[in-house]
Design a protein around this motif. Structure first.
Motif, PDB file in Angstrom:
ATOM      1  N   ILE A 145       0.840  -1.204   0.000  1.00 36.12           N
ATOM      2  CA  ILE A 145       0.000   0.000   0.000  1.00 36.12           C
ATOM      3  C   ILE A 145       0.870   1.246   0.000  1.00 36.12           C
ATOM      4  N   ARG A 146       1.879   1.282   0.862  1.00 37.48           N
ATOM      5  CA  ARG A 146       2.745   2.455   0.948  1.00 37.48           C
ATOM      6  C   ARG A 146       3.623   2.599  -0.295  1.00 37.48           C
ATOM      7  N   LYS A 147       3.903   1.492  -0.965  1.00 35.07           N
ATOM      8  CA  LYS A 147       4.660   1.565  -2.203  1.00 35.07           C
ATOM      9  C   LYS A 147       3.818   2.177  -3.313  1.00 35.07           C
ATOM     10  N   VAL A 148       2.569   1.789  -3.370  1.00 37.98           N
ATOM     11  CA  VAL A 148       1.665   2.319  -4.395  1.00 37.98           C
ATOM     12  C   VAL A 148       1.312   3.774  -4.105  1.00 37.98           C
ATOM     13  N   HIS A 149       1.184   4.122  -2.819  1.00 40.17           N
ATOM     14  CA  HIS A 149       0.853   5.492  -2.401  1.00 40.17           C
ATOM     15  C   HIS A 149       1.998   6.048  -1.538  1.00 40.17           C
ATOM     16  N   PRO A 150       3.147   6.297  -2.117  1.00 40.53           N
ATOM     17  CA  PRO A 150       4.314   6.694  -1.304  1.00 40.53           C
ATOM     18  C   PRO A 150       4.132   8.020  -0.579  1.00 40.53           C
ATOM     19  N   ASP A 151       3.363   8.934  -1.135  1.00 42.63           N
ATOM     20  CA  ASP A 151       3.182  10.250  -0.510  1.00 42.63           C
ATOM     21  C   ASP A 151       1.820  10.394   0.155  1.00 42.63           C
ATOM     22  N   SER A 152       1.118   9.293   0.282  1.00 47.91           N
ATOM     23  CA  SER A 152      -0.250   9.345   0.789  1.00 47.91           C
ATOM     24  C   SER A 152      -0.302   9.108   2.289  1.00 47.91           C
ATOM     25  N   LYS A 153      -1.307   9.679   2.923  1.00 46.51           N
ATOM     26  CA  LYS A 153      -1.592   9.413   4.332  1.00 46.51           C
ATOM     27  C   LYS A 153      -2.849   8.557   4.457  1.00 46.51           C
ATOM     28  N   ALA A 154      -3.082   7.719   3.455  1.00 48.20           N
ATOM     29  CA  ALA A 154      -4.278   6.869   3.440  1.00 48.20           C
ATOM     30  C   ALA A 154      -4.344   6.053   4.730  1.00 48.20           C
ATOM     31  N   PRO A 155      -5.451   6.139   5.465  1.00 47.37           N
ATOM     32  CA  PRO A 155      -5.562   5.414   6.734  1.00 47.37           C
ATOM     33  C   PRO A 155      -5.643   3.908   6.530  1.00 47.37           C
ATOM     34  N   VAL A 156      -5.013   3.177   7.436  1.00 48.26           N
ATOM     35  CA  VAL A 156      -5.012   1.714   7.411  1.00 48.26           C
ATOM     36  C   VAL A 156      -5.395   1.213   8.796  1.00 48.26           C
ATOM     37  N   VAL A 157      -6.360   0.282   8.839  1.00 45.68           N
ATOM     38  CA  VAL A 157      -6.743  -0.358  10.097  1.00 45.68           C
ATOM     39  C   VAL A 157      -6.453  -1.847   9.976  1.00 45.68           C
ATOM     40  N   ILE A 158      -5.746  -2.392  10.962  1.00 51.26           N
ATOM     41  CA  ILE A 158      -5.460  -3.820  11.003  1.00 51.26           C
ATOM     42  C   ILE A 158      -6.499  -4.492  11.885  1.00 51.26           C
ATOM     43  N   VAL A 159      -7.127  -5.540  11.349  1.00 49.85           N
ATOM     44  CA  VAL A 159      -8.227  -6.213  12.050  1.00 49.85           C
ATOM     45  C   VAL A 159      -7.875  -7.680  12.259  1.00 49.85           C
ATOM     46  N   GLY A 160      -7.896  -8.111  13.520  1.00 46.82           N
ATOM     47  CA  GLY A 160      -7.797  -9.526  13.836  1.00 46.82           C
ATOM     48  C   GLY A 160      -9.200 -10.079  13.978  1.00 46.82           C
ATOM     49  N   ASN A 161      -9.645 -10.896  13.034  1.00 45.69           N
ATOM     50  CA  ASN A 161     -11.019 -11.394  13.003  1.00 45.69           C
ATOM     51  C   ASN A 161     -11.126 -12.785  13.651  1.00 45.69           C
ATOM     52  N   LYS A 162     -12.348 -13.182  13.903  1.00 45.52           N
ATOM     53  CA  LYS A 162     -12.695 -14.493  14.474  1.00 45.52           C
ATOM     54  C   LYS A 162     -12.293 -14.602  15.947  1.00 45.52           C
ATOM     55  N   ARG A 163     -12.512 -13.533  16.674  1.00 43.30           N
ATOM     56  CA  ARG A 163     -12.179 -13.529  18.099  1.00 43.30           C
ATOM     57  C   ARG A 163     -13.025 -14.518  18.883  1.00 43.30           C
ATOM     58  N   ASP A 164     -14.129 -14.961  18.316  1.00 50.06           N
ATOM     59  CA  ASP A 164     -14.993 -15.927  18.997  1.00 50.06           C
ATOM     60  C   ASP A 164     -14.383 -17.335  19.023  1.00 50.06           C
ATOM     61  N   LEU A 165     -13.361 -17.575  18.174  1.00 52.80           N
ATOM     62  CA  LEU A 165     -12.750 -18.906  18.091  1.00 52.80           C
ATOM     63  C   LEU A 165     -11.475 -18.967  18.930  1.00 52.80           C
ATOM     64  N   LEU A 166     -11.605 -18.633  20.212  1.00 52.84           N
ATOM     65  CA  LEU A 166     -10.432 -18.574  21.084  1.00 52.84           C
ATOM     66  C   LEU A 166      -9.764 -19.935  21.241  1.00 52.84           C
ATOM     67  N   HIS A 167     -10.529 -21.012  21.159  1.00 48.61           N
ATOM     68  CA  HIS A 167      -9.960 -22.351  21.324  1.00 48.61           C
ATOM     69  C   HIS A 167      -9.003 -22.704  20.191  1.00 48.61           C
ATOM     70  N   ALA A 168      -9.110 -22.009  19.046  1.00 54.49           N
ATOM     71  CA  ALA A 168      -8.256 -22.284  17.893  1.00 54.49           C
ATOM     72  C   ALA A 168      -7.252 -21.155  17.645  1.00 54.49           C
ATOM     73  N   ARG A 169      -7.079 -20.262  18.617  1.00 54.69           N
ATOM     74  CA  ARG A 169      -6.211 -19.090  18.426  1.00 54.69           C
ATOM     75  C   ARG A 169      -4.767 -19.498  18.133  1.00 54.69           C
ATOM     76  N   GLN A 170      -4.208 -18.862  17.076  1.00 59.39           N
ATOM     77  CA  GLN A 170      -2.792 -19.001  16.746  1.00 59.39           C
ATOM     78  C   GLN A 170      -2.052 -17.667  16.835  1.00 59.39           C
ATOM     79  N   VAL A 171      -2.797 -16.574  16.844  1.00 60.24           N
ATOM     80  CA  VAL A 171      -2.203 -15.240  16.894  1.00 60.24           C
ATOM     81  C   VAL A 171      -2.693 -14.551  18.170  1.00 60.24           C
TER      82      VAL A 171
END
Length: 256
Positions: A145-171
């Motif tokens: 993303i930063r390579k394609v938009h080197p001068d951009s301040k485009a916002p980025v949100v990182i989302v860890g999904n599937k929080r309901d599956l705690l028994h299978a958590r790897q991250v």
């Protein structure tokens, strides 16, 4: 860090058909990126319809459009779903560390992702807490993303999904927080299946951040502040045309 709760200031509606009196809202273009089977399509549909659908066909890049109102601002929201990396298909090659295999696999689909990255103004990078390989794909996606938009301040949100599956958590949650801090991004763990409000808040936050960039750069669409011209009234034009040709109409007085 998580986005502030803004669910009470939100309205979703289909984008209406054009009309003479309709003011075009400002465009907000978002892209949802991540590995395959992390729940990207489910997140988008959950946000737009409040419904959770667990199973989807492999995504080929659907574009969703809705009219939204965030804290009083009317916005034309477009969300681009994207194909994902299939982390489960990596070869069992012990000569390369897992991170390298993820990045090598990701580079195979970068060309197809580039058009989405170039188009979008804000980004959701999604991984599943049950798939460490999907977590490893976030950094190269962010770098692209930063390579394609080197001068951009485009916002980025990182989302860890599937929080309901705690028994299978790897991250672990701390892994997501650490990565987001390193990349300078917002991070949130959610369960798309169990919590609509969290999904809603993520998209609203991105809408607000992109809208702020528009305001700061002065890139407001001209059509958003100037109404479309009304269609001409043909009956009125005919009446005025006949009146102009009528012999009863007095000629203008000659100048002295």
């Amino acid at each position: 860090m998580r986005p502030p709760n803004m669910s009470g200031h939100f309205l979703l509606a289909p984008i209406p058909e054009s009309s003479p009196d309709y003011l075009l809202p400002r465009d907000i273009k978002l892209a949802v990126l991540g590995a395959g089977s992390v729940g990207k399509s489910a997140m988008i549909v959950r946000f737009l319809t409040k419904r959770f659908i667990g199973d989807y066909e492999p995504n080929t890049g659907k574009l969703y459009s809705r009219l939204v109102c965030v804290e009083g601002d009317q916005l034309s929201l477009q969300i681009q779903d994207t194909p994902g990396v299939r982390t489960g298909d990596f070869p069992n090659d012990t000569r390369h560390p897992p991170v390298q295999r993820v990045q090598d696999n990701l580079m195979q689909v970068v060309d197809s992702l580039s058009k989405f990255v170039q188009w979008a103004e804000g980004f959701l990078l999604v991984y599943s807490i049950t798939d460490y390989g999907s977590y490893q794909s976030i950094r190269p996606l962010y770098q692209h993303i930063r390579k394609v938009h080197p001068d951009s301040k485009a916002p980025v949100v990182i989302v860890g999904n599937k929080r309901d599956l705690l028994h299978a958590r790897q991250v672990q949650t701390d892994d997501g927080v650490q990565l987001a801090n390193e990349l300078g991004s917002l991070f949130i763990e959610i369960s798309t299946s169990e919590n609509y409000e969290d999904v809603c808040d993520v998209f609203q936050h991105l809408c607000k951040e992109v809208s702020k960039l528009h305001s700061l750069s002065g890139e407001r669409r001209r059509a958003s502040v100037i109404p479309r011209p009304r269609s001409p009234n043909m009956q009125d034009l005919k009446r005025r045309f006949k009146q102009a040709l009528s012999p009863k109409v007095k000629a203008p007085s000659a100048l002295v």
